[in-house]
Design a protein around this motif. Structure first.
Motif, PDB file in Angstrom:
ATOM      1  N   ARG A  83     -25.432  -0.880  -2.542  1.00 53.39           N
ATOM      2  CA  ARG A  83     -25.581  -0.638  -3.975  1.00 53.39           C
ATOM      3  C   ARG A  83     -25.019  -1.813  -4.767  1.00 53.39           C
ATOM      4  N   ARG A  84     -25.717  -2.180  -5.833  1.00 49.75           N
ATOM      5  CA  ARG A  84     -25.234  -3.305  -6.647  1.00 49.75           C
ATOM      6  C   ARG A  84     -23.858  -3.016  -7.218  1.00 49.75           C
ATOM      7  N   ARG A  85     -23.665  -1.802  -7.694  1.00 49.22           N
ATOM      8  CA  ARG A  85     -22.367  -1.433  -8.257  1.00 49.22           C
ATOM      9  C   ARG A  85     -21.572  -0.691  -7.188  1.00 49.22           C
ATOM     10  N   ARG A  86     -20.842  -1.445  -6.409  1.00 54.49           N
ATOM     11  CA  ARG A  86     -20.011  -0.842  -5.378  1.00 54.49           C
ATOM     12  C   ARG A  86     -18.589  -1.350  -5.539  1.00 54.49           C
ATOM     13  N   PHE A  87     -17.661  -0.660  -4.931  1.00 55.76           N
ATOM     14  CA  PHE A  87     -16.255  -1.047  -5.082  1.00 55.76           C
ATOM     15  C   PHE A  87     -15.480  -0.696  -3.833  1.00 55.76           C
ATOM     16  N   LYS A  88     -14.361  -1.387  -3.677  1.00 58.42           N
ATOM     17  CA  LYS A  88     -13.401  -1.081  -2.615  1.00 58.42           C
ATOM     18  C   LYS A  88     -12.021  -1.055  -3.246  1.00 58.42           C
ATOM     19  N   LEU A  89     -11.277  -0.046  -2.894  1.00 55.45           N
ATOM     20  CA  LEU A  89      -9.912   0.108  -3.398  1.00 55.45           C
ATOM     21  C   LEU A  89      -8.961   0.022  -2.222  1.00 55.45           C
ATOM     22  N   ARG A  90      -7.929  -0.796  -2.359  1.00 59.90           N
ATOM     23  CA  ARG A  90      -6.992  -0.955  -1.253  1.00 59.90           C
ATOM     24  C   ARG A  90      -5.632  -1.376  -1.763  1.00 59.90           C
ATOM     25  N   THR A  91      -4.625  -1.149  -0.930  1.00 59.27           N
ATOM     26  CA  THR A  91      -3.349  -1.836  -1.077  1.00 59.27           C
ATOM     27  C   THR A  91      -3.320  -2.914   0.000  1.00 59.27           C
ATOM     28  N   ARG A  92      -2.736  -4.029  -0.339  1.00 59.63           N
ATOM     29  CA  ARG A  92      -2.625  -5.124   0.636  1.00 59.63           C
ATOM     30  C   ARG A  92      -1.186  -5.576   0.702  1.00 59.63           C
ATOM     31  N   CYS A  93      -0.630  -5.544   1.913  1.00 59.92           N
ATOM     32  CA  CYS A  93       0.747  -5.995   2.143  1.00 59.92           C
ATOM     33  C   CYS A  93       0.720  -7.289   2.949  1.00 59.92           C
ATOM     34  N   TYR A  94       1.477  -8.251   2.476  1.00 56.91           N
ATOM     35  CA  TYR A  94       1.652  -9.514   3.181  1.00 56.91           C
ATOM     36  C   TYR A  94       2.952  -9.383   3.991  1.00 56.91           C
ATOM     37  N   LEU A  95       2.779  -9.158   5.281  1.00 60.74           N
ATOM     38  CA  LEU A  95       3.909  -8.720   6.099  1.00 60.74           C
ATOM     39  C   LEU A  95       4.996  -9.775   6.222  1.00 60.74           C
ATOM     40  N   ASP A  96       4.641 -11.052   6.168  1.00 56.55           N
ATOM     41  CA  ASP A  96       5.638 -12.111   6.362  1.00 56.55           C
ATOM     42  C   ASP A  96       6.416 -12.429   5.098  1.00 56.55           C
ATOM     43  N   THR A  97       5.871 -12.086   3.938  1.00 54.12           N
ATOM     44  CA  THR A  97       6.556 -12.380   2.683  1.00 54.12           C
ATOM     45  C   THR A  97       7.101 -11.132   1.999  1.00 54.12           C
ATOM     46  N   GLY A  98       6.635  -9.952   2.423  1.00 52.87           N
ATOM     47  CA  GLY A  98       7.130  -8.708   1.848  1.00 52.87           C
ATOM     48  C   GLY A  98       6.499  -8.328   0.527  1.00 52.87           C
ATOM     49  N   SER A  99       5.505  -9.078   0.077  1.00 51.04           N
ATOM     50  CA  SER A  99       4.848  -8.753  -1.191  1.00 51.04           C
ATOM     51  C   SER A  99       3.649  -7.841  -0.947  1.00 51.04           C
ATOM     52  N   ALA A 100       3.219  -7.156  -2.001  1.00 47.54           N
ATOM     53  CA  ALA A 100       2.086  -6.231  -1.885  1.00 47.54           C
ATOM     54  C   ALA A 100       1.366  -6.141  -3.215  1.00 47.54           C
ATOM     55  N   PHE A 101       0.078  -5.747  -3.152  1.00 47.88           N
ATOM     56  CA  PHE A 101      -0.747  -5.601  -4.347  1.00 47.88           C
ATOM     57  C   PHE A 101      -1.629  -4.359  -4.214  1.00 47.88           C
ATOM     58  N   LEU A 102      -1.971  -3.804  -5.355  1.00 44.05           N
ATOM     59  CA  LEU A 102      -3.034  -2.800  -5.443  1.00 44.05           C
ATOM     60  C   LEU A 102      -4.259  -3.541  -5.958  1.00 44.05           C
ATOM     61  N   GLU A 103      -5.381  -3.443  -5.226  1.00 40.07           N
ATOM     62  CA  GLU A 103      -6.536  -4.268  -5.539  1.00 40.07           C
ATOM     63  C   GLU A 103      -7.801  -3.424  -5.658  1.00 40.07           C
ATOM     64  N   LEU A 104      -8.616  -3.757  -6.644  1.00 34.47           N
ATOM     65  CA  LEU A 104      -9.955  -3.188  -6.771  1.00 34.47           C
ATOM     66  C   LEU A 104     -10.937  -4.344  -6.679  1.00 34.47           C
ATOM     67  N   LYS A 105     -11.826  -4.289  -5.672  1.00 28.73           N
ATOM     68  CA  LYS A 105     -12.851  -5.308  -5.504  1.00 28.73           C
ATOM     69  C   LYS A 105     -14.196  -4.714  -5.913  1.00 28.73           C
TER      70      LYS A 105
END
Length: 261
Positions: A83-105
């Motif tokens: 579908r042209r209008r599609r989305f993915k929702l995720r949290t992403r953790c960078y294990l070596d730096t300890g940072s994380a984000f909530l992301e909508l693609k």
């Protein structure tokens, strides 16, 4: 030639310099799934003028992404049905730096990937907080989706891998993902041990990496970690988009399950 040796020969680039030169939050992504040996051959020829992201003397980093979906797999089905209008929702953790984000693609009308994200507490990686929902609702609505969908989203898939990032001389980026592993909420796990995902990220035109891959006879596979991982662990879902991948690299993979405690 091992990947680590290739990366070791590249000059380094710091994260702030990488972002300044090629943040590319709106971009065209092209993904390729290759056997490790073929990927190393391509990178050997394409990386001579590339710089590799280095943080605290590390050039490869552990990623942990938790994808969210509804019980009836709305996000997955939109992806599987192209579908042209599609989305993915995720949290992403960078294990070596300890940072994380909530992301909508999401996908723009021209097919470019648009990523919106906010900093997130890694403790909350398996849930969408009240603040997260407040952030996501207007974004979903702006992209033509029901903003209340976010209230139905639950963790559906965990994707784990190691990644190196290259900054190429043409201003594009490339990521190299290894040690690919997926698990779901039921404790089922599948892994690809001798495969690599190469992904080019550019403002639009094919990158130097794309052209090197094309010369070697490789074409974008359209692989989605969220899509192919979900399809491999849930064969009841429609999977035509990834049928070739499931018949190929995934055909020899074994799905394991947690023993009941």
């Amino acid at each position: 030639m091992k990947l680590q040796s290739i990366l070791a020969r590249c000059e380094s680039v710091a994260l702030d310099a990488l972002v300044a030169e090629a943040e590319l939050l709106t971009r065209v992504d092209r993904k390729y799934l290759l056997p490790s040996g073929a990927a190393e051959e391509i990178l050997e020829s394409a990386s001579s003028r590339a710089r590799v992201l280095e943080i605290s003397r590390r050039r490869e980093f552990g990623y942990d992404s938790v994808y969210f979906d509804t019980e009836d797999h709305v996000s997955y089905r939109l992806t599987a049905q192209r579908r042209r209008r599609r989305f993915k929702l995720r949290t992403r953790c960078y294990l070596d730096t300890g940072s994380a984000f909530l992301e909508l693609k999401t996908k723009s009308g021209r097919g470019s990937t648009v990523k919106n994200r906010i900093s997130y507490d890694p403790v909350d990686r398996m849930r969408v907080t009240d603040a997260g929902r407040a952030y996501l609702r207007p974004l979903l609505q702006a992209h033509g989706h029901d903003p209340l969908l976010v209230d139905r989203m639950r963790p559906s898939l965990v994707s784990q891998y190691r990644r190196a990032t290259l900054l190429l001389p043409d201003g594009s980026r490339a990521t190299i993902d290894t040690e690919l592993r997926w698990s779901d909420a039921h404790g089922r796990t599948v892994a690809l041990h001798d495969q690599v995902i190469l992904e080019s990220k550019s403002a639009g035109p094919p990158s130097l990496l794309d052209r090197a891959l094309w010369r070697a006879g490789h074409r974008p596979s359209g692989i989605s970690k969220f899509g192919v991982g979900s399809a491999a662990l849930h064969p009841e879902l429609p999977s035509n988009k990834w049928a070739r991948t499931l018949r190929g690299p995934f055909s020899s993979s074994v799905i394991t399950s947690k023993e009941p405690s």
